[in-house]
Design an enzyme around this catalytic site. Structure first.
Site, PDB file in Angstrom:
ATOM      1  N   CYS A 198      42.281  84.778  90.219  1.00 21.07           N
ATOM      2  CA  CYS A 198      42.828  85.195  91.548  1.00 21.07           C
ATOM      3  C   CYS A 198      43.083  86.661  91.649  1.00 21.07           C
ATOM      4  O   CYS A 198      42.582  87.467  91.387  1.00 21.07           O
ATOM      5  CB  CYS A 198      44.366  84.728  91.569  1.00 21.07           C
ATOM      6  SG  CYS A 198      45.697  84.997  91.094  1.00 21.07           S
ATOM      7  N   ASN A 251      46.934  87.757  89.452  1.00 21.80           N
ATOM      8  CA  ASN A 251      47.133  87.639  88.597  1.00 21.80           C
ATOM      9  C   ASN A 251      48.499  87.131  88.496  1.00 21.80           C
ATOM     10  O   ASN A 251      49.606  87.319  86.908  1.00 21.80           O
ATOM     11  CB  ASN A 251      46.563  88.138  87.404  1.00 21.80           C
ATOM     12  CG  ASN A 251      46.075  87.654  85.701  1.00 21.80           C
ATOM     13  OD1 ASN A 251      46.682  88.474  84.777  1.00 21.80           O
ATOM     14  ND2 ASN A 251      46.938  86.336  85.637  1.00 21.80           N
ATOM     15  N   CYS A 268      50.615  84.626  90.652  1.00 30.63           N
ATOM     16  CA  CYS A 268      51.484  83.808  91.236  1.00 30.63           C
ATOM     17  C   CYS A 268      50.254  82.935  91.110  1.00 30.63           C
ATOM     18  O   CYS A 268      50.211  81.922  90.073  1.00 30.63           O
ATOM     19  CB  CYS A 268      51.024  83.664  92.493  1.00 30.63           C
ATOM     20  SG  CYS A 268      52.127  85.672  93.053  1.00 30.63           S
ATOM     21  N   ARG A 269      49.607  82.394  91.499  1.00 30.15           N
ATOM     22  CA  ARG A 269      48.227  81.336  91.475  1.00 30.15           C
ATOM     23  C   ARG A 269      47.346  80.598  89.997  1.00 30.15           C
ATOM     24  O   ARG A 269      47.813  80.243  89.115  1.00 30.15           O
ATOM     25  CB  ARG A 269      47.253  81.301  92.349  1.00 30.15           C
ATOM     26  CG  ARG A 269      48.102  81.219  93.632  1.00 30.15           C
ATOM     27  CD  ARG A 269      46.692  81.946  94.954  1.00 30.15           C
ATOM     28  NE  ARG A 269      46.308  82.440  95.156  1.00 30.15           N
ATOM     29  CZ  ARG A 269      45.540  83.417  95.746  1.00 30.15           C
ATOM     30  NH1 ARG A 269      44.323  82.505  96.173  1.00 30.15           N
ATOM     31  NH2 ARG A 269      45.250  84.333  95.341  1.00 30.15           N
ATOM     32  N   SER A 270      46.558  82.395  89.015  1.00 33.80           N
ATOM     33  CA  SER A 270      46.090  82.347  87.924  1.00 33.80           C
ATOM     34  C   SER A 270      47.250  82.115  86.586  1.00 33.80           C
ATOM     35  O   SER A 270      46.422  81.295  86.009  1.00 33.80           O
ATOM     36  CB  SER A 270      45.175  82.970  87.925  1.00 33.80           C
ATOM     37  OG  SER A 270      46.068  84.429  87.862  1.00 33.80           O
ATOM     38  N   ASP A 281      47.239  81.397  98.595  1.00 37.65           N
ATOM     39  CA  ASP A 281      47.787  82.565  98.227  1.00 37.65           C
ATOM     40  C   ASP A 281      49.059  81.950  99.154  1.00 37.65           C
ATOM     41  O   ASP A 281      49.504  81.945  99.461  1.00 37.65           O
ATOM     42  CB  ASP A 281      46.877  83.834  98.972  1.00 37.65           C
ATOM     43  CG  ASP A 281      47.961  84.566  98.057  1.00 37.65           C
ATOM     44  OD1 ASP A 281      49.015  84.967  97.086  1.00 37.65           O
ATOM     45  OD2 ASP A 281      47.184  86.256  98.566  1.00 37.65           O
TER      46      ASP A 281
HETATM   47  P1  4NP Z   1      48.180  85.435  93.628  1.00 36.87           P
HETATM   48  O1  4NP Z   1      48.664  86.378  94.461  1.00 36.87           O
HETATM   49  O2  4NP Z   1      46.582  86.582  93.609  1.00 36.87           O
HETATM   50  O3  4NP Z   1      48.056  84.021  93.017  1.00 36.87           O
HETATM   51  O4  4NP Z   1      48.796  86.305  91.967  1.00 36.87           O
HETATM   52  C1  4NP Z   1      48.998  87.214  94.972  1.00 36.87           C
HETATM   53  C2  4NP Z   1      50.028  88.723  94.503  1.00 36.87           C
HETATM   54  C3  4NP Z   1      49.613  89.897  94.648  1.00 36.87           C
HETATM   55  C4  4NP Z   1      49.297  90.144  95.800  1.00 36.87           C
HETATM   56  C5  4NP Z   1      48.246  89.613  96.371  1.00 36.87           C
HETATM   57  C6  4NP Z   1      48.014  88.215  95.980  1.00 36.87           C
HETATM   58  N1  4NP Z   1      49.305  91.113  96.320  1.00 36.87           N
HETATM   59  O5  4NP Z   1      48.907  91.708  96.840  1.00 36.87           O
HETATM   60  O6  4NP Z   1      49.849  91.884  95.667  1.00 36.87           O
END
Ligand code: 4NP
Length: 152
Positions: free
Chosen positions: A8, A11, A13-15, A123
């Site tokens: 994702c 790294n 939240c989703r992955s 997201d």
């Molecule tokens: P992820 O979510 O891609 O599912 O881990 C996010 C985590 C952090 C950020 C964006 C999306 N960020 O902008 O820091």
């Protein structure tokens, strides 16, 4: 042993949730699959998953608190059989990173779920806790289908 890397943006939240759901699904099925996750971005390298992701996984009996963020690397495209993107932006970024010697097959996570082909796992980072419940539902559905595909 088949191998799969979930990717994702951050790294955190989703992955990591996809990794946790897949580890659990593989354990339940007795399937030996090498599983990891990474982000296209580098902001959260070395960080544990978002506390909201840890909570939703724990509520479903899965401990992801020990995972740490890392950024996807060129080597991943040779190490893993499958690299699975959580949304279309991640898939596009992965295609741009892919070198000539890459062997991994790239796909979108929800392409593995009937009737959800082409869809993104949204997201949840900037939203509230309900978004993380939706993420969990999406990644655990996909994990169930992926186990059947990778270790039938
Ligand atoms: P992820 O979510 O891609 O599912 O881990 C996010 C985590 C952090 C950020 C964006 C999306 N960020 O902008 O820091």
């Amino acid at each position: 042993m088949p191998s799969v890397l979930f990717v994702c943006l951050g790294n955190i939240c989703r992955s990591p949730l996809a990794e946790g759901a897949m580890r659990t699904a593989c354990a339940a099925a007795g399937a030996d699959v090498q599983i990891d996750s990474a982000g296209t971005g580098d902001w959260h390298v070395g960080s544990p998953p978002d506390p909201r992701a840890i909570v939703v996984a724990a509520a479903n009996g899965v401990d992801i608190s020990g995972l740490r963020g890392r950024q996807v690397s060129a080597e991943d495209f040779r190490r893993f059989d499958h690299i699975v993107a959580l949304d279309g932006d991640n898939l596009r970024d992965l295609k741009a990173l892919r070198l000539a010697d890459a062997t991994a097959k790239l796909s979108l996570l929800l392409d593995h779920v009937p009737r959800r082909v082409g869809q993104a796992v949204a997201d949840p980072y900037y939203g509230d806790d309900s978004g993380f419940e939706i993420t969990w539902t999406d990644v655990s559905d996909a994990a169930a289908h992926l186990v059947d595909k990778l270790a039938p």
